[in-house]
Design an enzyme around this catalytic site. Structure first.
Site, mmCIF file in Angstrom:
data_model
loop_
_atom_site.group_PDB
_atom_site.id
_atom_site.type_symbol
_atom_site.label_atom_id
_atom_site.label_comp_id
_atom_site.label_asym_id
_atom_site.label_seq_id
_atom_site.Cartn_x
_atom_site.Cartn_y
_atom_site.Cartn_z
ATOM 1 N N ASP A 32 17.901 77.862 89.973
ATOM 2 C CA ASP A 32 17.964 77.980 88.532
ATOM 3 C C ASP A 32 17.477 76.646 87.945
ATOM 4 O O ASP A 32 17.096 75.711 88.690
ATOM 5 C CB ASP A 32 19.396 78.348 88.094
HETATM 6 C C1 GLC Z 1 18.507 79.444 82.713
HETATM 7 C C2 GLC Z 1 19.385 80.582 83.162
HETATM 8 C C3 GLC Z 1 18.670 81.630 83.967
HETATM 9 C C4 GLC Z 1 17.229 81.747 83.519
HETATM 10 C C5 GLC Z 1 16.548 80.426 83.824
HETATM 11 C C6 GLC Z 1 15.086 80.414 83.391
HETATM 12 O O1 GLC Z 1 19.160 78.223 82.857
HETATM 13 O O2 GLC Z 1 20.569 80.230 83.860
HETATM 14 O O3 GLC Z 1 19.387 82.863 83.782
HETATM 15 O O4 GLC Z 1 16.587 82.809 84.211
HETATM 16 O O5 GLC Z 1 17.209 79.316 83.246
HETATM 17 O O6 GLC Z 1 14.983 80.507 82.014
#
Ligand code: GLC
Length: 749
Positions: free
Chosen positions: A299
């Site tokens: 993430d």
């Molecule tokens: C964010 C979220 C995740 C998302 C990612 C990309 O921090 O936790 O759900 O897909 O970043 O945007």
């Protein structure tokens, strides 16, 4: 269908894919491979003001957002970065997306290997970052439809618009199981029941990956993200392995078995170990137990956070080493250029083997192969092929209206005194107020046009708010609208209550709830609903006029004292762009509500239990007393569950138990009824739950008609995670229940 086969299913295509990937891999340098494992945010490639001593941090991109050729060259050609994600702050039209994607892929084609870039986006309830896209209900509302076929259709339509925007990879669905109402991403889930989360997750994965315009799904956030002890985003979770395997892993197993192509990792820590460096979770469980063969992406910035937040690494380089050894394939860096350089160094220094690197690069290349990037070059489709909205909005509108859940319907109908207040009849004036009454952003929630979903500039023109839809449906002459914001004051309350006392409308409809948020901005200190909203209801009630509450929001805030003052209460969740009309159609009775709650609504902030509670959690003491139980919801034509029967009273392990349920529609309208089957293991070696959701089936019962429905559960599914942390089914007596009808049988091995 995707070009390649689904991971883990060998066939002729796999041989061709393996041969192709081997050939590409054999040409790649360590730097090429490090680049493939790197994902950057679009903002890193856009024209932006230079940093200055006064403003040393990277500046936001200049509007209109456009690629900076030097930044693109440095990232995609020099550093060979293989993936890009996100918008650079807000939604773009399809034409601008095509410009971005074409520019990025053209640059990628110039690097030695020419490997196309894999572009990823968060399109969690429609193509949320493509202007004008169809936005349907958020997952919590989709779950309330209990209609997996409809959810699959919504996902197919999302994929059509995402693919038409030139993007092949969607960071969706969320398979976290919502167990804490305070958690700011509760609304991004399919609710509290592993069975419902799993079935809905499978439907969404298949909708994305097997529809007319396939894109890759991402199972997130693996695993245990939704259970922080504080209820706050990205704070520690303590989840015993037995609970991890009982509650949180099953939806991921189901979606992996359905062929999901990628997994995104939980940013938090579980049992003191950040998941991004937990080899047991990322490799032993995910690869060996669940059998996942696809690609694992971090993430946002979560490798860097291993040393900046979690303090488990001394520096960035050590954090990278830990994460790669744990099982990460691709780093969503996404806002530094150090990652690929440090990773290549780690390999040259022997701290990360090239064989380990090749494992990850192979998964990435296979995913690109399956998505057809090596044939299309990742270039966007012809803009002229962008789909017509009319072909896509039906599913979103249908899901919105099917999600609406009537949780309370008492008081007195305007015309029929022996009937409850909903649907609103008569011809009298209706006073409408409340902070979520006139906001499209409230209906859509986070990840809509922008990350937090709060900027009205990116709303699709012409999509009505709730009150606009009420005016359309009830007629302008009946609606007396008094706008208030989230910061409504006591003088607002006094003014509106005074107006009601003076004008004596037929009823008042007050829109409660929350404005959009996601992740840490949505953290709360108290689950109780905002005091000013509760005071508004109380003041309206004091006037003696009937009060109907409509809640727009994605987590069950507590308001039990106020709830008792409402004549009716409707949960709208986050129904999307078609949610205003969905609410109005239910309120006027144009649609017979069929939504059923996918979570337990707590009565008090400190008493949040779930349907699969244990016997010592209220069954014996009688204090399992939620405001609304899991699965609850009313229709305007009540369907009584009149009987439940089994063919036998003894079954063997492996048998399928067919449960026959008798239904009787006691009203004058056809009703969509969801038959929800719970099981109860009467005696077990691990304390059994009072109820466990095992199966559900949706049927239409015509007005006044009776019906018999058969619903199946296999005895293999009646097990649990035993003392040795493995799945076990024990013989003995089991109860099966649908609403107030229950029956028992004996299971023998
Ligand atoms: C964010 C979220 C995740 C998302 C990612 C990309 O921090 O936790 O759900 O897909 O970043 O945007």
């Amino acid at each position: 269908m995707l070009v390649g086969c689904q991971p883990g299913k060998p066939d002729v295509q796999t041989d061709a894919k393996t041969a192709f990937v081997d050939s590409v891999l054999s040409t790649m340098s360590i730097e090429d491979k490090a680049g493939e494992m790197t994902q950057l945010a679009l903002e890193m490639l856009c024209v932006r003001p230079p940093s200055t001593p006064e403003k040393p941090k990277r500046q936001a991109p200049l509007e209109p957002h456009r690629l900076d050729s030097a930044l693109v060259h440095e990232a995609l050609i020099d550093l060979k970065v293989g993936s890009v994600l996100n918008c650079a702050g807000h939604a773009y039209g399809p034409d601008q997306w095509h410009e971005f994607i074409a520019g990025i892929q053209s640059a990628a084609a110039q690097k030695t290997t020419g490997i196309p870039v894999l572009y990823g986006i968060d399109a969690i309830h429609g193509a949320t970052y493509t202007s004008g896209a169809i936005l349907g209900p958020q997952q919590i509302g989709l779950a309330a439809t209990w209609d997996t076929a409809l959810v699959r259709k919504c996902a197919e339509n999302t994929a059509i618009e995402v693919a038409a925007s030139g993007i092949p990879w969607n960071f969706s669905p969320v398979l976290d199981v919502a167990r804490d109402a305070r958690w700011p991403r509760f609304w991004e889930t399919f609710g509290e029941a592993p069975k419902l989360v799993g079935d809905m997750g499978v439907a969404m994965v298949r909708g994305y990956q097997e529809g007319p315009s396939p894109i890759a799904a991402t199972l997130k956030h693996y695993v245990g993200y939704s259970r922080p002890l504080t209820g706050k985003d990205r704070t520690p979770a303590w989840i015993p392995e037995r609970q991890l395997r009982q509650i949180f892993l099953p939806p991921f197993q189901a979606a992996i078995d359905a062929g999901a192509m990628s997994v995104m990792v939980n940013s938090g820590e579980v049992n003191g170990i950040p998941v991004h460096c937990d080899e047991h979770i990322l490799t032993d469980i995910l690869r060996d137990d669940l059998g996942f063969e696809g690609m694992v992406v971090t993430d946002w910035e979560d490798i860097r956070f291993l040393f900046e937040r979690h303090m488990v690494a001394a520096d960035y380089k050590e954090a990278i080493e830990m994460a790669i050894h744990a099982g990460i394939d691709m780093s969503m860096v996404p806002t530094d250029l150090e990652f690929p350089v440090l990773l290549a160094e780690l390999v040259r220094e022997g701290r990360v083997s090239e064989a380990r690197m090749d494992e990850s690069v192979r998964r990435i290349l296979e995913m690109k192969y399956d998505l057809g990037l090596f044939t299309s070059g990742g270039m966007p489709p012809a803009l002229s092929n962008y789909p017509a909205k009319e072909s896509l909005e039906g599913a979103a509108a249908r899901a919105a209206v099917k999600s609406i859940t009537v949780l309370k319907n008492e008081g007195q109908h305007a015309i029929y005194p022996d009937k409850p207040i909903l649907p609103i009849g008569g011809t009298g004036r209706i006073l409408v107020t409340g902070p979520t009454a006139n906001s499209l952003n409230a209906l859509n929630g986070g990840w809509s046009g922008t990350w937090q979903g709060r900027d009205t500039a990116y709303n699709t023109p012409g999509r009505p708010t709730a009150v606009e839809s009420m005016i359309e449906v009830f007629g302008a002459d009946r609606i007396d609208f008094h706008e208030v914001g989230m910061n409504l004051t006591s003088s607002d309350i006094d003014r509106i209550a005074g107006h009601v006392a003076q004008t004596r409308p037929q009823c008042t409809v007050v829109f409660l709830g929350e404005m959009p948020y996601t992740e840490f901005p949505g953290n709360i200190e108290d689950l109780e609903l905002f005091e000013n909203q509760q005071e508004l209801v109380q003041a309206l009630k004091t006037t003696g006029t009937p009060v109907i509450g409509v809640y727009v929001g994605g987590r069950p805030r507590t308001f039990s004292e106020t709830e008792s003052m409402l004549d009716a209460f409707v949960m709208a969740y986050l129904p999307g762009d078609y949610g205003g009309r969905a609410i109005a159609d239910v309120l006027i009775g144009a649609f017979n509500p069929s939504g059923r709650l996918p979570f337990t609504w707590p009565r008090h902030a400190s008493a949040h239990l779930t349907h699969d509670r244990k016997f010592t959690e209220g069954e014996t003491s009688g204090d399992f007393n939620p405001l609304y139980t899991f699965g609850s919801g009313l229709s305007y034509s009540h369907v009584e569950t009149t009987s439940i029967a089994l063919a036998d009273s003894v079954y063997q392990l492996g048998d399928t138990v067919t449960v026959t349920v008798g239904l009787q529609n006691t009203g004058d309208r056809s009703t969509i009824e969801t038959v929800i089957l719970y099981s109860q293991d009467r005696v077990a070696s691990i304390t059994p739950s009072v109820d466990v959701l095992k199966a559900f089936k949706q049927v239409i019962v015509p007005a006044g008609a009776s019906a018999e429905v058969q619903i199946q559960v296999n005895t293999d599914e009646l097990g649990f995670i035993g003392k040795d942390n493995t799945y076990i089914v024990e013989p003995g007596v089991f109860g099966l229940r649908v609403k107030n009808q229950g029956i028992a049988f004996k299971l023998t091995l």
